[in-house]
Design a protein around this motif. Sequence first.
Motif, PDB file in Angstrom:
ATOM      1  N   SER A 131       0.845  -1.198   0.000  1.00 55.34           N
ATOM      2  CA  SER A 131       0.000   0.000   0.000  1.00 55.34           C
ATOM      3  C   SER A 131       0.880   1.247   0.000  1.00 55.34           C
ATOM      4  O   SER A 131       2.021   1.216   0.471  1.00 55.34           O
ATOM      5  CB  SER A 131      -0.906   0.013   1.236  1.00 55.34           C
ATOM      6  N   CYS A 132       0.348   2.318  -0.512  1.00 60.13           N
ATOM      7  CA  CYS A 132       1.108   3.570  -0.515  1.00 60.13           C
ATOM      8  C   CYS A 132       1.375   4.017   0.923  1.00 60.13           C
ATOM      9  O   CYS A 132       0.484   3.962   1.785  1.00 60.13           O
ATOM     10  CB  CYS A 132       0.338   4.644  -1.274  1.00 60.13           C
ATOM     11  N   GLY A 133       2.597   4.424   1.161  1.00 62.85           N
ATOM     12  CA  GLY A 133       3.014   4.798   2.501  1.00 62.85           C
ATOM     13  C   GLY A 133       3.731   3.706   3.240  1.00 62.85           C
ATOM     14  O   GLY A 133       4.362   3.959   4.285  1.00 62.85           O
ATOM     15  N   ASP A 134       3.686   2.459   2.720  1.00 64.74           N
ATOM     16  CA  ASP A 134       4.395   1.353   3.364  1.00 64.74           C
ATOM     17  C   ASP A 134       5.905   1.552   3.225  1.00 64.74           C
ATOM     18  O   ASP A 134       6.401   1.999   2.180  1.00 64.74           O
ATOM     19  CB  ASP A 134       4.009   0.025   2.724  1.00 64.74           C
ATOM     20  N   THR A 135       6.622   1.187   4.263  1.00 63.03           N
ATOM     21  CA  THR A 135       8.080   1.231   4.240  1.00 63.03           C
ATOM     22  C   THR A 135       8.639  -0.062   4.810  1.00 63.03           C
ATOM     23  O   THR A 135       7.942  -0.810   5.503  1.00 63.03           O
ATOM     24  CB  THR A 135       8.629   2.416   5.060  1.00 63.03           C
ATOM     25  N   ASN A 136       9.905  -0.297   4.539  1.00 63.69           N
ATOM     26  CA  ASN A 136      10.588  -1.473   5.063  1.00 63.69           C
ATOM     27  C   ASN A 136      12.050  -1.113   5.319  1.00 63.69           C
ATOM     28  O   ASN A 136      12.791  -0.806   4.382  1.00 63.69           O
ATOM     29  CB  ASN A 136      10.503  -2.639   4.069  1.00 63.69           C
ATOM     30  N   ASN A 137      12.421  -1.097   6.605  1.00 61.52           N
ATOM     31  CA  ASN A 137      13.792  -0.737   6.987  1.00 61.52           C
ATOM     32  C   ASN A 137      14.226   0.595   6.391  1.00 61.52           C
ATOM     33  O   ASN A 137      15.367   0.766   5.936  1.00 61.52           O
ATOM     34  CB  ASN A 137      14.770  -1.844   6.566  1.00 61.52           C
ATOM     35  N   GLY A 138      13.282   1.534   6.357  1.00 62.22           N
ATOM     36  CA  GLY A 138      13.588   2.870   5.862  1.00 62.22           C
ATOM     37  C   GLY A 138      13.410   3.056   4.371  1.00 62.22           C
ATOM     38  O   GLY A 138      13.575   4.177   3.862  1.00 62.22           O
ATOM     39  N   TYR A 139      13.054   1.995   3.634  1.00 67.82           N
ATOM     40  CA  TYR A 139      12.857   2.092   2.191  1.00 67.82           C
ATOM     41  C   TYR A 139      11.367   2.255   1.883  1.00 67.82           C
ATOM     42  O   TYR A 139      10.535   1.451   2.351  1.00 67.82           O
ATOM     43  CB  TYR A 139      13.384   0.854   1.473  1.00 67.82           C
ATOM     44  N   ALA A 140      11.022   3.278   1.122  1.00 70.71           N
ATOM     45  CA  ALA A 140       9.649   3.448   0.675  1.00 70.71           C
ATOM     46  C   ALA A 140       9.337   2.383  -0.367  1.00 70.71           C
ATOM     47  O   ALA A 140      10.124   2.135  -1.289  1.00 70.71           O
ATOM     48  CB  ALA A 140       9.458   4.842   0.075  1.00 70.71           C
ATOM     49  N   LEU A 141       8.179   1.734  -0.253  1.00 70.79           N
ATOM     50  CA  LEU A 141       7.830   0.629  -1.136  1.00 70.79           C
ATOM     51  C   LEU A 141       6.989   1.125  -2.309  1.00 70.79           C
ATOM     52  O   LEU A 141       6.167   2.026  -2.172  1.00 70.79           O
ATOM     53  CB  LEU A 141       7.059  -0.446  -0.366  1.00 70.79           C
ATOM     54  N   THR A 142       7.209   0.503  -3.451  1.00 70.67           N
ATOM     55  CA  THR A 142       6.420   0.810  -4.641  1.00 70.67           C
ATOM     56  C   THR A 142       4.969   0.396  -4.397  1.00 70.67           C
ATOM     57  O   THR A 142       4.707  -0.698  -3.898  1.00 70.67           O
ATOM     58  CB  THR A 142       6.978   0.063  -5.855  1.00 70.67           C
ATOM     59  N   CYS A 143       4.029   1.249  -4.780  1.00 66.66           N
ATOM     60  CA  CYS A 143       2.616   0.949  -4.514  1.00 66.66           C
ATOM     61  C   CYS A 143       1.738   1.169  -5.728  1.00 66.66           C
ATOM     62  O   CYS A 143       0.519   1.265  -5.599  1.00 66.66           O
ATOM     63  CB  CYS A 143       2.104   1.804  -3.351  1.00 66.66           C
ATOM     64  N   SER A 144       2.328   1.250  -6.924  1.00 61.80           N
ATOM     65  CA  SER A 144       1.551   1.619  -8.108  1.00 61.80           C
ATOM     66  C   SER A 144       0.428   0.631  -8.390  1.00 61.80           C
ATOM     67  O   SER A 144      -0.701   1.031  -8.714  1.00 61.80           O
ATOM     68  CB  SER A 144       2.468   1.736  -9.326  1.00 61.80           C
ATOM     69  N   ALA A 145       0.690  -0.682  -8.285  1.00 58.75           N
ATOM     70  CA  ALA A 145      -0.354  -1.658  -8.576  1.00 58.75           C
ATOM     71  C   ALA A 145      -1.493  -1.580  -7.562  1.00 58.75           C
ATOM     72  O   ALA A 145      -2.673  -1.567  -7.930  1.00 58.75           O
ATOM     73  CB  ALA A 145       0.237  -3.066  -8.592  1.00 58.75           C
ATOM     74  N   GLY A 146      -1.147  -1.524  -6.275  1.00 60.98           N
ATOM     75  CA  GLY A 146      -2.177  -1.440  -5.253  1.00 60.98           C
ATOM     76  C   GLY A 146      -2.972  -0.156  -5.321  1.00 60.98           C
ATOM     77  O   GLY A 146      -4.163  -0.128  -4.992  1.00 60.98           O
ATOM     78  N   LEU A 147      -2.343   0.925  -5.751  1.00 58.15           N
ATOM     79  CA  LEU A 147      -3.028   2.218  -5.850  1.00 58.15           C
ATOM     80  C   LEU A 147      -4.013   2.247  -7.010  1.00 58.15           C
ATOM     81  O   LEU A 147      -5.168   2.665  -6.857  1.00 58.15           O
ATOM     82  CB  LEU A 147      -1.993   3.334  -6.021  1.00 58.15           C
ATOM     83  N   LEU A 148      -3.574   1.795  -8.183  1.00 60.94           N
ATOM     84  CA  LEU A 148      -4.416   1.878  -9.378  1.00 60.94           C
ATOM     85  C   LEU A 148      -5.555   0.870  -9.355  1.00 60.94           C
ATOM     86  O   LEU A 148      -6.624   1.121  -9.930  1.00 60.94           O
ATOM     87  CB  LEU A 148      -3.564   1.680 -10.632  1.00 60.94           C
ATOM     88  N   PHE A 149      -5.340  -0.285  -8.725  1.00 62.56           N
ATOM     89  CA  PHE A 149      -6.360  -1.327  -8.722  1.00 62.56           C
ATOM     90  C   PHE A 149      -6.980  -1.437  -7.327  1.00 62.56           C
ATOM     91  O   PHE A 149      -6.812  -2.426  -6.614  1.00 62.56           O
ATOM     92  CB  PHE A 149      -5.763  -2.660  -9.171  1.00 62.56           C
ATOM     93  N   GLY A 150      -7.685  -0.410  -6.961  1.00 62.14           N
ATOM     94  CA  GLY A 150      -8.348  -0.390  -5.670  1.00 62.14           C
ATOM     95  C   GLY A 150      -9.189   0.854  -5.494  1.00 62.14           C
ATOM     96  O   GLY A 150      -9.148   1.778  -6.318  1.00 62.14           O
ATOM     97  N   PRO A 151      -9.953   0.913  -4.426  1.00 57.07           N
ATOM     98  CA  PRO A 151     -10.823   2.079  -4.178  1.00 57.07           C
ATOM     99  C   PRO A 151     -10.065   3.394  -4.093  1.00 57.07           C
ATOM    100  O   PRO A 151     -10.656   4.465  -4.267  1.00 57.07           O
ATOM    101  CB  PRO A 151     -11.486   1.730  -2.841  1.00 57.07           C
ATOM    102  N   GLY A 152      -8.748   3.349  -3.852  1.00 62.20           N
ATOM    103  CA  GLY A 152      -7.959   4.569  -3.798  1.00 62.20           C
ATOM    104  C   GLY A 152      -7.757   5.225  -5.150  1.00 62.20           C
ATOM    105  O   GLY A 152      -7.141   6.291  -5.238  1.00 62.20           O
ATOM    106  N   LEU A 153      -8.258   4.587  -6.216  1.00 62.12           N
ATOM    107  CA  LEU A 153      -8.117   5.148  -7.565  1.00 62.12           C
ATOM    108  C   LEU A 153      -8.764   6.528  -7.657  1.00 62.12           C
ATOM    109  O   LEU A 153      -8.228   7.430  -8.318  1.00 62.12           O
ATOM    110  CB  LEU A 153      -8.743   4.187  -8.590  1.00 62.12           C
ATOM    111  N   ASP A 154      -9.905   6.676  -6.996  1.00 65.14           N
ATOM    112  CA  ASP A 154     -10.599   7.982  -7.041  1.00 65.14           C
ATOM    113  C   ASP A 154      -9.713   9.075  -6.476  1.00 65.14           C
ATOM    114  O   ASP A 154      -9.552  10.154  -7.079  1.00 65.14           O
ATOM    115  CB  ASP A 154     -11.909   7.910  -6.251  1.00 65.14           C
ATOM    116  N   ALA A 155      -9.106   8.820  -5.312  1.00 66.05           N
ATOM    117  CA  ALA A 155      -8.268   9.826  -4.680  1.00 66.05           C
ATOM    118  C   ALA A 155      -6.998  10.085  -5.481  1.00 66.05           C
ATOM    119  O   ALA A 155      -6.506  11.221  -5.533  1.00 66.05           O
ATOM    120  CB  ALA A 155      -7.920   9.386  -3.256  1.00 66.05           C
ATOM    121  N   ALA A 156      -6.476   9.037  -6.131  1.00 67.02           N
ATOM    122  CA  ALA A 156      -5.246   9.201  -6.904  1.00 67.02           C
ATOM    123  C   ALA A 156      -5.430  10.189  -8.043  1.00 67.02           C
ATOM    124  O   ALA A 156      -4.525  10.967  -8.358  1.00 67.02           O
ATOM    125  CB  ALA A 156      -4.784   7.850  -7.444  1.00 67.02           C
TER     126      ALA A 156
END
Length: 783
Positions: free
Chosen positions: A263-288
């Motif tokens: 998900s957008c905003g997820d991080t791992n050991n200080g690295y921001a994670l890619t979230c393009s697939a989860g963002l475009l294919f979900g209810p967050g599409l409207d906000a994007a």
Amino acid sequence: MRKLLVVALAAGTCLSVPGVAQAQQNAGEGVSAGEIIVTARRRDESLSTVPAAITALSNDDLVQRGVHTDSDLQTVAPGLTIRQTQGNNSLTYSIRGQTADTFSGSPSAVIAYLNEVPLTINGASSFYDLENVQVLKGPQGTLFGRNATGGAVLYNSAKPVNELKATLRGRIGNYDMHEVEGMLNVPLVDDTVMLRAAFDTIRKDGYIRNLLNDERLGNIKRDSGRVTLTIKPTEGITNTTMVQYTKTGGTNTGASYTYSVYSCGDTNNGYALTCSAGLLFGPGLDAAFGVDGLWDAYLAAHPDAYAPGLVDYVNEQRRIGPYKTRHPGGASHHGKDWFVSNTTEIELGGGATLRNIFGYSNSKTRSEQPQLGAPFITILTANAAAGEYGNQLKVRSVSEEVQVLGDAMDGKLEYIFGYYLQRQRSDTLWPQTYFDVSPVLAPSYVTNNFRIRNKTDAVYGQLSYEVVPDLKLTGGLRWTRERVSISQLPAATYTFGAPDQKKTFSDPSWEVGLEYKVTPEWFAYLKTRGSFRSGGFNGAAPPVNATATGGGNLFDSEHTQDIEGGVKYAGYVFDRPANFAGAVFVQWIQDVQRVEFPDPDGPGGLASIAVTANVPSSRIWGFEAQGNVRPAQWLEIGGSMAYTNAKFTDGNIELFGVPYAYGPVGDTPKFSGTAYAQISMPVGENMGDVSLRGEVYGQSAQYFSNAAGSIAPGTRLPGYALVHARLDWNNIGGSDFSAALFAKNLTDKAYFVGGMTLAAALGHNAAAVGEPRTYGLELSFKY
């Protein structure tokens, strides 16, 4: 599962020895009776006195242990992992943490050979009428055709003999499996012209159901035939030609299990994670996009989509289980493969032999891969705009090798010198569809189409000298030059017309070792080796003469050095026959070749390309052991185990201006092992031989990404244990007929055998599911 794994590993540790290849042992003999002959040093030698970690299996071993494809080898060779990144028809060997990644331009770190000729496509193949299979561990390159930093797997087809022989074997089982294989050996001219023909044909239904179209993934349809002719025109000259044709069909299993999405905003050991697939294919599409109703519009246009979105689909996948998927595209697989080998041996006298090995192969595959399993087109192996479906690969290779080998000084000095040549051409077409979010966002279509040529030339020599009785010193050196070029072909969307690129890579490979026959039963060795695998070009990257760090498509050679020591035992324990073999090793690798999927336009883009990068360094150490013992005439027990500790000692690189950190090392379980017991059951006189074999294979957890500690979390696969069993009745009633009942994965354990990580490109990862319980009946006839 943990209990089964502990049993397997404990048995492997206590009984470790090379009892898996009883190629020349007769029924009823002890496990140490007879010699197992291998060709790890390009000459026939006893396995018990070869200074190398080797697992060898005869054709009977392969049948008895249910090894019918490459992926089955993992359960019988400690330290070997068969990676299924995109499923059952996309296989890659991994030994001691050394491998080649999917979509990589990197040559394999583990080279497979058939009759000492390198194979060009690593896909599932038929195992039939083989003389033996040998798994060699550690850096190769001094004696074998291609340089390899991980190991080699040698397949040797059975040669014609001066005897009329025939076999016919049939199998039926669940998933509507039916297979027939056969062999006919005919001496046309007594001990002068001998012919052998063999075939295998198999059909089997898939074990994964696509809920969107009710298609079965993993269908097998394979036909293969082989003809071998041996001619001995005069005393001291032998010529053997083998021609093989294989046609494959069916469907790919793919990495069809949606394993993790960010998900957008997820991080791992200080690295921001890619979230393009989860963002475009979900209810967050409207906000994007800042517009209400977009997600509803998408769902209306795509009725098969999962309404809660891709991020939540991870929970839905767990609910429906590992053997169901919702892949929105095709999964067909088609392949054709011609293979020719010719070996000529001429005895020169004085203990010398001249050998020439010629090889030719021509392979074609087209595969539609269910890569991510969810009912959204985040990525698809198709370009509908261009009418292209499935990844296509055409590989043609010609090789030639000349050797002079023999011994001198009353056998104290053994030598081999040779020249190796290979010319290989690979044409690749990758049609892709990215992010079909229509009608909100039109899909992006792109095709990569390129040709890579590799011209390899090498000269080598190796000497073994008996310094004092039973103590030998070995030294070998090889110089290899590989000229690699890339051409962009007409179907390439963006790169066709770019100038051809060329690069030459050349380096030495070497080996120095001591071996000592301590007693008639004990043998010990210590050696060090160095090898490399050449650099090359990333076909999908911008055609610029620079590495990905500089925004180009080039990657450099990988280099390695190792130290290995081992002991072997073939004798008796408490007056009972037993074997043992164990090895410890440490290996250092520089400029490790690993693939990543960065966006060449930088963070925030919607493009991605497959890039082979050079990770600065890694270190791998561990130990392996295998063996067996026969505590009673009616009982044999044995096992194997491997411990592999792999680590990137410097995993930091930069690709297209973005920093990446690698670790842990993927596709390398720390522990793996097998334990087995085989019982010879008493039956009436002249009723034949009845035996029951039970086997447990287990391995610890592994990652299917090399960057789980940074940009690719959620790519750790749990460990598992599998139980196999086989009941044999050979020579029924004293006849030439035999029967067997067999079962693999007897407990129907659900497990994963690899995965496809697109964490950097999409923020979406999928796993490949292992085969569920299979069982069946086998009938055979030998003449």
